[in-house]
Each structure stands twice: as structure tokens, then as C-alpha cells.
Design a protein around this motif. Structure first.
Motif, mmCIF file in Angstrom:
data_model
loop_
_atom_site.group_PDB
_atom_site.id
_atom_site.type_symbol
_atom_site.label_atom_id
_atom_site.label_comp_id
_atom_site.label_asym_id
_atom_site.label_seq_id
_atom_site.Cartn_x
_atom_site.Cartn_y
_atom_site.Cartn_z
ATOM 1 N N ASN A 11 42.992 94.380 29.439
ATOM 2 C CA ASN A 11 43.948 94.812 28.589
ATOM 3 C C ASN A 11 44.631 93.237 27.962
ATOM 4 O OD1 ASN A 11 44.583 97.595 28.032
ATOM 5 N ND2 ASN A 11 44.158 97.409 30.125
ATOM 6 N N GLY A 12 43.813 92.277 28.202
ATOM 7 C CA GLY A 12 44.342 90.976 27.888
ATOM 8 C C GLY A 12 44.968 89.892 28.638
ATOM 9 N N ALA A 13 45.091 90.206 29.950
ATOM 10 C CA ALA A 13 45.994 89.251 30.786
ATOM 11 C C ALA A 13 44.874 88.019 30.794
ATOM 12 C CB ALA A 13 46.220 89.695 31.993
ATOM 13 N N MET A 14 45.477 86.883 31.047
ATOM 14 C CA MET A 14 44.241 85.896 31.044
ATOM 15 C C MET A 14 44.066 85.465 32.486
ATOM 16 S SD MET A 14 44.728 82.475 28.679
ATOM 17 C CE MET A 14 44.598 83.082 27.339
ATOM 18 N N ASP A 15 44.899 86.107 33.483
ATOM 19 C CA ASP A 15 44.624 85.842 34.953
ATOM 20 C C ASP A 15 45.427 86.691 35.861
ATOM 21 O OD1 ASP A 15 43.480 84.813 37.251
ATOM 22 O OD2 ASP A 15 43.707 82.787 36.899
ATOM 23 N N TYR A 16 44.857 87.034 36.846
ATOM 24 C CA TYR A 16 45.783 87.970 37.852
ATOM 25 C C TYR A 16 45.861 87.159 39.327
ATOM 26 C CZ TYR A 16 46.311 92.145 40.460
ATOM 27 O OH TYR A 16 46.858 93.109 41.362
ATOM 28 N N LEU A 17 47.143 87.215 39.642
ATOM 29 C CA LEU A 17 47.302 86.728 40.913
ATOM 30 C C LEU A 17 47.863 87.648 41.846
ATOM 31 C CD1 LEU A 17 49.364 83.335 39.772
ATOM 32 C CD2 LEU A 17 47.123 83.447 41.517
ATOM 33 N N ALA B 273 45.275 78.734 32.711
ATOM 34 C CA ALA B 273 45.681 79.760 31.645
ATOM 35 C C ALA B 273 46.191 78.926 30.512
ATOM 36 C CB ALA B 273 46.799 80.670 32.334
ATOM 37 N N LEU B 274 46.842 78.023 30.488
ATOM 38 C CA LEU B 274 47.474 77.319 29.390
ATOM 39 C C LEU B 274 46.423 76.694 28.782
ATOM 40 C CD1 LEU B 274 51.142 76.043 30.789
ATOM 41 C CD2 LEU B 274 50.685 77.457 28.722
#
Ligand SMILES: [Fe+2]
Length: 382
Positions: free
Chosen positions: A118-124, A140-141
Motif C-alpha cells: 500500500n505504498g510504505a517504503m519500508d517496514y520495521l 528510505a530518504l
């Protein structure tokens, strides 16, 4: 239970470029309902040189977004009220340039995949290690910067391509105009005639409900339909009185001459090219150069044939005095030759526009002095 962020548990990471500090300091927003973790994360980001804002809920985050120019949002997934996935959806819809990194205590592959899809750039996942957070934020930046750079590059490329296309189009029309000018120098009748044939053809095509691009091509075809007369001897072109059979045959080579000249130039406008080749075909198959009949003649050429003949009938030509006819007589000729020389639908369309006053005769007009067509017909045919 959320484990504290600890530098001592940091895994080995590859060094990434430090965030740029001068003139391009990234602004981040940390969203978490748990104040201790939120403040800890904010401190980490601030230490790395980012300007950092905090929000305790999804709604608060959206309020901050309205006030600040944010490059990256680091958001908890589980929050009361608007949860992280809802916030992610809102951010994607309203702020597509923002990088979003989700963070959650749920170490769940499905949730991570859902966020990324759904468009998140990463997941922690919590517990987070200090170095890992720092690295993933930088990644991510950096990815965001690359995406924006690529988008800008494509936008610039598209604008350059469009500019190039405009230049090519303008060069193309200049070439056509030069060709048309050469013809005008030989045949004073052609300029006014071509302009009028173009206009009348457009009028008929519009009445027959042709789409805009067809109309554009049909009007272009009207402008250049007689260009092949460049290859016709001047003495024949401007001969007063009747032509001999040989002279008539010579003049009637102009369709194929024009078609050969324009074929490489008009490959993107096949309808205009069809008009050049087939505007002297007759509906009954007795025209030329290919003796096509009925619907075998492309519609645009059938339309131009009506426009061409109508203008030939109603135009005064200085070298052929007495060969022009009043409007009513010309319209009668169109009616009589409907289905013989002309496509009946094209004739009917033209007649109905004329009957309801839809032809702008003034636009086709002018005065003897305006240089347009050298003095004919200049007014509504009588
Ligand atoms: Fe012609």
C-alpha cells in the motif's frame, strides 16, 4: 513489550551517505501513541541532523502534514483511532511524495507485505535497534530522492520531447507552406481556392460528425489538395478557354504528382494524403486517377470532391470569365450530380449547413485588395 532502543545491540551495517545538511535538510515526522518510544525515535533522528516533528495519533499527524513540508513519516502501526494503515492510505493519497516507514510490534510478514503493497517504503518491527532505524531512515530518504529525481528527469524529458515535436511540426508546416507558395507563384487561383476547399471540407466533415483529428486532417488535405499542380505547365494552368484533351490529361496528372511529393511528409496524416490523390474520383467510378467508386473512395476524398467542385463552380477566375455560376445554380448542380459525381451524404451535409446559414461566407471573403485569392470569389456566391 517494547524493547528500548539500544546502540549496543546494533547489527553491523554498511555505511550509507549521511543526510545532506545544507539547504536540503530532510524533515521527518514521528507518529506513535507511546510517548517514550516516540521521543526516543525523534531524538535519534534529530541527532542525525533531521528536523523532527512528533504526533501522538494519525489525526495529529495529518494536522502536522498540513503545516509542515515533511519528507519522511515514521509511523507506528497500532494506534487508537486512526491506525497506521489508515494513516498510510491518507498519506499516499494526499502526499504521494512523502516516504512512509511503518514500525510495529507485530512481527508479521503479512502485515509488512500489506504495508509495502500500500505504498510504505519500508517496514520495521519492534524492538528496534538504533543503528537499524538510522540506516532504514537514510535508505528510505535516499530512495525517495531517487524516485523524485527520476520523476523530474522524466518530466523534463517529456517536455523536451514535446518541444522537439512542436519544432518538427512547425518545420513540417513550413515545408508544406513553401511548397504551397511555389504553386501560388504559378497559379494565382490556387491559394484562395485551397483555403476555401479546406474550409468547406471542414464544414462538411463537421456536419457528418467526424472526430476532431479527422477534421484537422481533412482541412489540411483541403489546403494541399492541388499541390501537384506544381508539375503542370503554367501555360496550361492559366489557359483561358477550353483545354485540349492532351492539356486536360496533363492537368489531371496533378493528383499523382501531389501524392508523390507529399507522401513522405504526410505519413502521419493519411486522410490528408487520400484527399490529394483521390479528390477527382467520382462516386460513379468515372473519375481518376484510380477510377474508384462509391465507398471505395475514402470518405475524406468524397467530402473534398464536393468542396472542390462547389468552389470551382462559384469562383470567378480572371482567365476563365463566364465559367462561374451563382450559388443557387451551383447548389442545383450538386443536387443533380448527387450519387453520380458526388457522395450523396456529403452533398446533403453541405446543403443542410448552407440552408441553415452555417457557412461563414465572410470568412471566405475579403476584398479585391486583400491579396487572398487575388480577387475571387470574396463574397457569398450570388
Ligand atoms: Fe484538383
Amino acid at each position: 513489550m517494547i524493547a528500548p532502543i539500544s546502540a549496543s545491540r546494533a547489527p553491523m551495517v554498511t555505511a550509507l551517505p549521511r543526510p545532506r545538511r545544507s539547504g536540503d535538510i530532510a524533515t521527518c515526522l514521528v507518529v506513535d501513541d507511546e510517548p517514550r518510544l516516540r521521543q526516543a525515535l525523534a531524538r535519534v533522528l534529530e541527532k542525525d541532523g533531521y528536523v523532527t516533528h512528533q504526533a501522538a495519533s494519525g489525526a495529529e499527524a495529518l494536522a502536522v502534514m498540513q503545516e509542515q513540508s515533511i519528507a519522511l513519516v515514521l509511523s507506528d502501526l497500532r494506534m487508537p483511532g486512526m491506525d497506521g494503515t489508515q494513516l498510510l492510505r491518507e498519506l499516499r493519497a494526499r502526499y504521494p511524495d512523502v516516504a512512509v516507514v511503518m514500525i510495529s510490534a507485530v512481527d508479521d510478514v503479512d502485515t509488512a507485505v500489506h504495508c509495502l503493497a500500500n505504498g510504505a517504503m519500508d517496514y520495521l518491527s519492534k524492538p528496534c535497534h538504533l543503528e537499524e532505524v538510522r540506516q532504514r531512515i537514510r535508505q528510505a530518504l535516499e530512495r525517495r530522492r531517487l524516485v523524485l529525481t527520476e520523476r523530474d528527469y522524466h518530466a523534463e524529458l517529456e517536455s523536451r520531447v514535446a518541444e522537439q515535436a512542436r519544432r518538427l511540426e512547425s518545420l513540417f508546416f513550413n515545408s508544406i507552406q513553401s511548397l504551397a507558395d511555389s504553386l501560388e507563384a504559378k497559379d494565382r487561383y490556387t491559394r484562395g481556392h485551397s483555403t476555401r476547399v479546406s474550409y468547406y471540407s471542414g464544414v462538411i466533415a463537421r456536419e457528418m460528425g467526424r472526430p476532431a483529428d479527422d477534421i484537422w486532417q481533412i482541412e489540411l488535405g483541403g489546403h494541399v489538395h492541388d499541390l501537384g499542380k506544381i508539375g503542370v505547365r503554367e501555360a496550361v494552368l492559366n489557359k483561358p478557354g477550353r483545354l485540349t484533351d492532351d492539356e486536360y490529361e496533363h492537368i489531371m496528372t496533378h493528383m499523382m504528382v501531389g501524392w508523390r511529393i507529399l507522401a513522405p511528409l504526410l505519413s502521419e496524416s493519411p486522410m490528408a494524403l487520400n484527399i490529394v490523390r483521390w479528390h477527382h474520383e467520382r462516386y460513379d467510378g468515372r473519375g481518376g486517377p484510380d477510377r474508384l467508386a462509391g465507398e471505395h473512395i475514402p470518405l475524406e476524398a468524397r467530402i473534398a470532391a464536393v468542396a472542390d467542385s462547389f468552389d470551382a463552380m462559384t469562383s470567378r477566375r480572371p482567365y476563365r470569365p463566364g465559367l462561374w455560376m451563382p450559388l443557387e445554380k451551383a447548389l442545383e448542380e450538386l443536387r443533380v450530380h448527387r450519387t453520380k459525381q458526388f457522395d450523396p451524404d456529403a452533398v446533403d451535409a453541405f446543403l443542410s449547413v448552407i440552408e441553415r446559414g452555417g457557412v461563414d461566407w465572410e470568412r471566405m471573403g475579403g476584398t479585391m485588395d486583400d491579396g487572398l485569392g487575388d480577387g475571387w470569389p470574396h463574397r457569398k456566391p450570388e
